[in-house]
Design a protein around this motif. Structure first.
Motif, PDB file in Angstrom:
ATOM      1  N   ASP A  50       0.850  -1.188   0.000  1.00 41.50           N
ATOM      2  CA  ASP A  50       0.000   0.000   0.000  1.00 41.50           C
ATOM      3  C   ASP A  50       0.882   1.233   0.000  1.00 41.50           C
ATOM      4  OD1 ASP A  50      -2.035  -1.813   0.331  1.00 41.50           O
ATOM      5  OD2 ASP A  50      -2.615  -1.132   2.339  1.00 41.50           O
ATOM      6  N   LEU A  51       0.410   2.277  -0.676  1.00 46.31           N
ATOM      7  CA  LEU A  51       1.024   3.600  -0.553  1.00 46.31           C
ATOM      8  C   LEU A  51       0.168   4.394   0.423  1.00 46.31           C
ATOM      9  CD1 LEU A  51       2.165   4.922  -4.057  1.00 46.31           C
ATOM     10  CD2 LEU A  51       3.539   4.520  -2.039  1.00 46.31           C
ATOM     11  N   VAL A  52       0.794   4.860   1.512  1.00 44.95           N
ATOM     12  CA  VAL A  52       0.067   5.515   2.583  1.00 44.95           C
ATOM     13  C   VAL A  52       0.537   6.969   2.680  1.00 44.95           C
ATOM     14  CG1 VAL A  52      -0.641   5.351   5.003  1.00 44.95           C
ATOM     15  CG2 VAL A  52       0.092   3.286   3.783  1.00 44.95           C
ATOM     16  N   PHE A  53      -0.430   7.878   2.913  1.00 50.05           N
ATOM     17  CA  PHE A  53      -0.125   9.306   2.994  1.00 50.05           C
ATOM     18  C   PHE A  53      -0.767   9.882   4.248  1.00 50.05           C
ATOM     19  CE2 PHE A  53      -0.216   7.971  -1.381  1.00 50.05           C
ATOM     20  CZ  PHE A  53       0.947   8.503  -1.913  1.00 50.05           C
ATOM     21  N   ALA A  54      -0.031  10.741   4.949  1.00 49.07           N
ATOM     22  CA  ALA A  54      -0.561  11.393   6.140  1.00 49.07           C
ATOM     23  C   ALA A  54       0.041  12.785   6.251  1.00 49.07           C
ATOM     24  CB  ALA A  54      -0.247  10.581   7.397  1.00 49.07           C
ATOM     25  N   GLN A  55      -0.688  13.666   6.911  1.00 51.17           N
ATOM     26  CA  GLN A  55      -0.239  15.034   7.150  1.00 51.17           C
ATOM     27  C   GLN A  55      -0.269  15.254   8.656  1.00 51.17           C
ATOM     28  OE1 GLN A  55      -2.349  17.760   4.409  1.00 51.17           O
ATOM     29  NE2 GLN A  55      -2.614  16.005   3.027  1.00 51.17           N
ATOM     30  N   LYS A 111      -4.202   1.067  -2.292  1.00 49.77           N
ATOM     31  CA  LYS A 111      -3.989  -0.268  -1.756  1.00 49.77           C
ATOM     32  C   LYS A 111      -3.675  -1.299  -2.842  1.00 49.77           C
ATOM     33  CE  LYS A 111      -6.559  -1.519   1.709  1.00 49.77           C
ATOM     34  NZ  LYS A 111      -7.730  -1.897   2.528  1.00 49.77           N
ATOM     35  N   ASN A 112      -2.983  -2.349  -2.384  1.00 51.75           N
ATOM     36  CA  ASN A 112      -2.785  -3.587  -3.152  1.00 51.75           C
ATOM     37  C   ASN A 112      -2.057  -3.372  -4.475  1.00 51.75           C
ATOM     38  OD1 ASN A 112      -4.185  -4.708  -1.045  1.00 51.75           O
ATOM     39  ND2 ASN A 112      -6.035  -5.196  -2.221  1.00 51.75           N
ATOM     40  N   LEU A 113      -0.916  -2.695  -4.423  1.00 50.61           N
ATOM     41  CA  LEU A 113      -0.069  -2.561  -5.609  1.00 50.61           C
ATOM     42  C   LEU A 113       0.880  -3.755  -5.656  1.00 50.61           C
ATOM     43  CD1 LEU A 113       0.821   1.230  -5.280  1.00 50.61           C
ATOM     44  CD2 LEU A 113      -0.827   0.212  -6.867  1.00 50.61           C
ATOM     45  N   PRO A 114       0.783  -4.619  -6.670  1.00 49.02           N
ATOM     46  CA  PRO A 114       1.650  -5.807  -6.724  1.00 49.02           C
ATOM     47  C   PRO A 114       3.004  -5.485  -7.351  1.00 49.02           C
ATOM     48  CG  PRO A 114       0.036  -5.905  -8.488  1.00 49.02           C
ATOM     49  CD  PRO A 114      -0.231  -4.623  -7.739  1.00 49.02           C
ATOM     50  N   LEU A 115       4.061  -5.947  -6.701  1.00 46.37           N
ATOM     51  CA  LEU A 115       5.424  -5.761  -7.206  1.00 46.37           C
ATOM     52  C   LEU A 115       6.128  -7.105  -7.232  1.00 46.37           C
ATOM     53  CD1 LEU A 115       6.474  -2.603  -5.117  1.00 46.37           C
ATOM     54  CD2 LEU A 115       5.599  -2.633  -7.460  1.00 46.37           C
ATOM     55  N   THR A 116       6.769  -7.417  -8.342  1.00 47.09           N
ATOM     56  CA  THR A 116       7.553  -8.648  -8.437  1.00 47.09           C
ATOM     57  C   THR A 116       8.885  -8.448  -7.707  1.00 47.09           C
ATOM     58  OG1 THR A 116       8.535  -7.957 -10.533  1.00 47.09           O
ATOM     59  CG2 THR A 116       6.482  -9.233 -10.641  1.00 47.09           C
ATOM     60  N   ASP A 167       3.286  -3.127   4.103  1.00 45.58           N
ATOM     61  CA  ASP A 167       3.063  -4.464   3.568  1.00 45.58           C
ATOM     62  C   ASP A 167       1.678  -4.963   3.949  1.00 45.58           C
ATOM     63  OD1 ASP A 167       3.190  -5.295   6.210  1.00 45.58           O
ATOM     64  OD2 ASP A 167       5.176  -6.207   6.042  1.00 45.58           O
ATOM     65  N   ARG A 168       1.379  -6.232   3.674  1.00 48.69           N
ATOM     66  CA  ARG A 168       0.043  -6.761   3.906  1.00 48.69           C
ATOM     67  C   ARG A 168      -0.302  -6.810   5.387  1.00 48.69           C
ATOM     68  NH1 ARG A 168      -3.020  -5.428   1.188  1.00 48.69           N
ATOM     69  NH2 ARG A 168      -4.500  -7.125   1.523  1.00 48.69           N
ATOM     70  N   SER A 169       0.709  -6.781   6.257  1.00 45.52           N
ATOM     71  CA  SER A 169       0.459  -6.742   7.701  1.00 45.52           C
ATOM     72  C   SER A 169       0.423  -5.316   8.230  1.00 45.52           C
ATOM     73  CB  SER A 169       1.539  -7.550   8.434  1.00 45.52           C
ATOM     74  OG  SER A 169       1.529  -8.903   8.031  1.00 45.52           O
ATOM     75  N   ASN A 170       0.401  -4.348   7.320  1.00 48.03           N
ATOM     76  CA  ASN A 170       0.396  -2.925   7.649  1.00 48.03           C
ATOM     77  C   ASN A 170       1.674  -2.489   8.373  1.00 48.03           C
ATOM     78  OD1 ASN A 170      -0.782  -0.343   7.509  1.00 48.03           O
ATOM     79  ND2 ASN A 170      -1.609  -0.518   9.585  1.00 48.03           N
ATOM     80  N   VAL A 171       2.775  -3.175   8.093  1.00 46.78           N
ATOM     81  CA  VAL A 171       4.080  -2.790   8.635  1.00 46.78           C
ATOM     82  C   VAL A 171       4.723  -1.768   7.713  1.00 46.78           C
ATOM     83  CG1 VAL A 171       6.397  -3.606   9.228  1.00 46.78           C
ATOM     84  CG2 VAL A 171       4.395  -5.004   9.796  1.00 46.78           C
ATOM     85  N   ASP A 172       5.166  -0.677   8.285  1.00 45.50           N
ATOM     86  CA  ASP A 172       5.867   0.376   7.555  1.00 45.50           C
ATOM     87  C   ASP A 172       7.193  -0.183   7.040  1.00 45.50           C
ATOM     88  OD1 ASP A 172       7.459   2.542   6.815  1.00 45.50           O
ATOM     89  OD2 ASP A 172       6.843   3.798   8.482  1.00 45.50           O
ATOM     90  N   ILE A 173       7.387  -0.176   5.712  1.00 51.91           N
ATOM     91  CA  ILE A 173       8.622  -0.732   5.150  1.00 51.91           C
ATOM     92  C   ILE A 173       9.467   0.336   4.458  1.00 51.91           C
ATOM     93  CG2 ILE A 173       7.753  -3.085   4.964  1.00 51.91           C
ATOM     94  CD1 ILE A 173       7.198  -2.594   2.005  1.00 51.91           C
TER      95      ILE A 173
END
Length: 349
Positions: free
Chosen positions: A245-250, A300-305, A333-339
């Motif tokens: 996921d790409l997440v954005f916050a202010q 959400k859910n952007l697949p990357l090889t 990631d899918r567990s919502n861990v910031d990577i």
């Protein structure tokens, strides 16, 4: 040296027998105590072994503990539990002055990276620690593979870090374009080795080792009613397919304008094929997605090889309000861990 000689007084035979009986009892008691001590010692050794990570890179302990902070609340304990991509102990300056105002690197010129080393951390007592400070860069963005995504900047070898805070300035000549980067600092020392062996994931390495710090910050200076664009590279640092996921916050006040993400044709097509899932976003073009929730928004859910990466573009369009604004972007990631992510500090004049 003084030696005191012990001389026993004469005693009767009955006294000797009584003494022998007492010695026998004391001997049996001593053997029992010794067995208990041996058991307790084994328990202590087992607990100590369990407390040391199995993949620790310091099986023999360490002579010093120099650390760089991941956040202001970081005091060097490992692993650090929190985001690790905006270290307060790294900044970029356009002059060789540690008191400078942070700035983006000057493309084609010389910039200066200021690193603060703290001594001691919680892993060793205070004392002089010797080692090398190494600096690297990669494209501004999220998750990054170690060492594949990183490029050398400079190394200061043979550095002595005394107790307290040590400020180190590393020149970065001939800065390449586009001038928006992630920076990585590594303290490499025989006195103070990595606590955990480094793997392919830069986030994991940084969380686990206080010898590593990561700084992903770019500035956006703009006038009212104008637009600026900055990159954000989306990566899969691993060897398996990643749904990210790409997440954005202010985190401060909301940006008084518009933030639009251009995924590019390939990522946009994959996102559309997945059903265009998202929260706090709306699609405004074939490849463009607008952030409409300043609290938190997700593509959400952007697949990357494996080892795949794409550069997306963030467009900031200012309104009529001046001031300073902050936009954070990161991969989860899918567990919502910031990577891995980046901070955009926006100043509207």
């Amino acid at each position: 040296m003084t030696v005191t000689e012990f001389r026993p007084d004469p005693v009767s035979r009955s006294t000797v027998r009584e003494g022998n009986d007492m010695l026998a009892r004391r001997s049996r008691q001593f053997r029992a105590v010794r067995r208990i001590v041996a058991v307790l010692g084994a328990v202590v050794m087992a607990l100590t072994a369990a407390a040391v990570p199995a993949n620790s890179a310091v099986p023999g302990g360490r002579e010093g503990d120099v650390y760089m902070r991941d956040q202001n609340s970081d005091f060097g304990f490992e692993p650090f539990n929190g985001s690790v991509w905006n270290s307060p102990d790294i900044k970029v300056c356009n002059v060789a002055n540690p008191a400078c105002v942070p700035a983006d690197p000057k493309v084609g010129g010389t910039s200066y990276i200021v690193v603060t080393l703290n001594n001691p951390g919680p892993g060793a007592p205070a004392g002089n620690v010797f080692g090398n400070l190494k600096l690297y860069y990669t494209a501004l963005g999220g998750a990054a593979n170690w060492p594949g995504d990183w490029n050398d900047i400079n190394t200061i070898a043979g550095l002595t870090v005394p107790p307290g805070q040590t400020t180190v300035i590393l020149p970065w000549p001939n800065v390449p374009g586009p001038g928006h980067f992630c920076l990585l600092a590594r303290w490499v020392s025989n006195d103070d080795p990595m606590t955990f062996a480094e793997g392919a994931n830069t986030v994991t390495n940084t969380k686990n080792n206080n010898n590593i710090a990561w700084k992903n910050l770019t500035t956006v200076a703009m006038d009212r009613f104008t637009a600026q664009t900055r990159p954000f590279t989306v990566r899969n640092p691993g060897n398996e397919t990643l749904l990210t996921d790409l997440v954005f916050a202010q985190p401060d006040k909301p940006f008084a304008g518009r933030v639009i993400v251009d995924l590019g044709p390939t990522l946009a097509a994959r996102w559309k094929q997945a059903g265009s899932p998202g929260v706090g976003v709306r699609q405004v073009g074939a490849t463009q997605v607008e952030i409409v929730d300043p609290g938190q928004a997700r593509i959400k859910n952007l697949p990357l090889t494996p080892r795949e990466k794409f550069e997306t573009r963030l467009s900031f369009t200012a309104g009529d309000q001046t001031g300073r604004f902050v936009v954070d972007a990161w991969q989860a990631d899918r567990s919502n861990v910031d990577i891995g992510g980046a901070r955009y500090e926006i100043t509207v004049k």
